[in-house]
Scaffold this active site. Sequence first.
Site, PDB file in Angstrom:
ATOM      1  N   LYS A 121       0.883  -1.176   0.000  1.00 39.72           N
ATOM      2  CA  LYS A 121       0.000   0.000   0.000  1.00 39.72           C
ATOM      3  C   LYS A 121       0.917   1.221   0.000  1.00 39.72           C
ATOM      4  O   LYS A 121       1.132   1.847   1.039  1.00 39.72           O
ATOM      5  CB  LYS A 121      -0.927  -0.013   1.225  1.00 39.72           C
TER       6      LYS A 121
HETATM    7  N1  PMP Z   1      -6.850  -3.590  -3.211  1.00 37.16           N
HETATM    8  C1  PMP Z   1      -6.492  -2.310  -3.109  1.00 37.16           C
HETATM    9  C2  PMP Z   1      -5.805  -1.658  -4.256  1.00 37.16           C
HETATM   10  C3  PMP Z   1      -6.785  -1.588  -1.936  1.00 37.16           C
HETATM   11  O1  PMP Z   1      -6.424  -0.308  -1.822  1.00 37.16           O
HETATM   12  C4  PMP Z   1      -7.475  -2.220  -0.888  1.00 37.16           C
HETATM   13  C5  PMP Z   1      -7.817  -1.460   0.362  1.00 37.16           C
HETATM   14  N2  PMP Z   1      -6.829  -1.527   1.317  1.00 37.16           N
HETATM   15  C6  PMP Z   1      -7.829  -3.566  -1.047  1.00 37.16           C
HETATM   16  C7  PMP Z   1      -7.499  -4.226  -2.225  1.00 37.16           C
HETATM   17  C8  PMP Z   1      -8.514  -4.324   0.051  1.00 37.16           C
HETATM   18  O2  PMP Z   1      -7.604  -4.570   1.097  1.00 37.16           O
HETATM   19  P1  PMP Z   1      -8.071  -4.722   2.597  1.00 37.16           P
HETATM   20  O3  PMP Z   1      -9.143  -5.729   2.603  1.00 37.16           O
HETATM   21  O4  PMP Z   1      -6.844  -5.192   3.299  1.00 37.16           O
HETATM   22  O5  PMP Z   1      -8.536  -3.396   3.063  1.00 37.16           O
END
Ligand code: PMP
Length: 305
Positions: free
Chosen positions: A156
């Site tokens: 991220k």
């Molecule tokens: N893909 C992307 C590109 C994201 O930004 C997110 C949000 N964090 C997710 C998937 C989902 O991840 P998570 O379930 O860990 O929030």
Amino acid sequence: MNKEYIFFNDQFVEAENAMISVKTNSLHYGTAIFEGIRAYWNEEKKDLFLLFGKEHYTRLVRNARSMFMNIEYTPEELVDITLELLRKNNIKEDVYIRPLVYFSDLALTPKLIEYKATITIYTYRFGKYLDTSKGIRVQTSSWVRNDDNSIPSRWKVAGGYVNSALAKTEAILSGFDEAVMLNSAGYVSEGSGENIFIVRSGKIITPEYSDHILEGITRNAVKQLADDLQIVFEERKIARSELYAADEAFMTGTAAEVTPVIEIDHRKVGNGEIGNTTKLIQEKYFNAVRGNDNRYSNWLKSTYN
Ligand code: PMP
């Protein structure tokens, strides 16, 4: 009005004092690593439940390490700091938490070494990110998902979200709610801020880690719920046209929760209504995150008890 505190430079400071210089290195090169965490208010229990705190901070610390960013806190310590921040801000409603690790040096070289990484954490009151009750309409993006060999989607990292912003903007301007991006190999990867799933013949199918996706924490939660419901959960490549062949589709994310997808590229998914498997996963998820299902109490950390 309560004062708003932010964790900044190793202390809790009032929001107006959590300021950085325009010369801050990470602001220029998008090298910050961040997380998005939710905490859910349970009115009956008068408690705020931090969801997957340890998992989010473990991902943050691991991603930061890949970026040569050294954080002086363990994931457990960061969970404790977050709980203290929630109490200091006296939050008694659903809330989003944004930790951000960045290079605070006032320096002008795009590199990852010889700089000091620092962490800040703030809380943000926001409700729904996408419409989880009606479902959403999505568009295959003309933007290709970041490749692991250019900007890993597994991290991220702020700069990677230029890709998300381009896709999300294109989708909105074209009258859709969200984008689904294909990767450089042409397979389905994920949304601008969500993992994607289809349901075919009762099986839940989602792209695998090597399809240039974020290792979603909600994706893992869905896997656990599917296992508990004895629904087959398959991780494999999905071609664009298979999206059109799906009986159901949904997207997940900390912000997006479990959002049904009812239309893809102007084609109805199934009969255009929210499917039964999606509904079941969604219901289990919402109960679990709000602390109404004891089987999943290990997903949560209490703020006030
Ligand atoms: N893909 C992307 C590109 C994201 O930004 C997110 C949000 N964090 C997710 C998937 C989902 O991840 P998570 O379930 O860990 O929030």
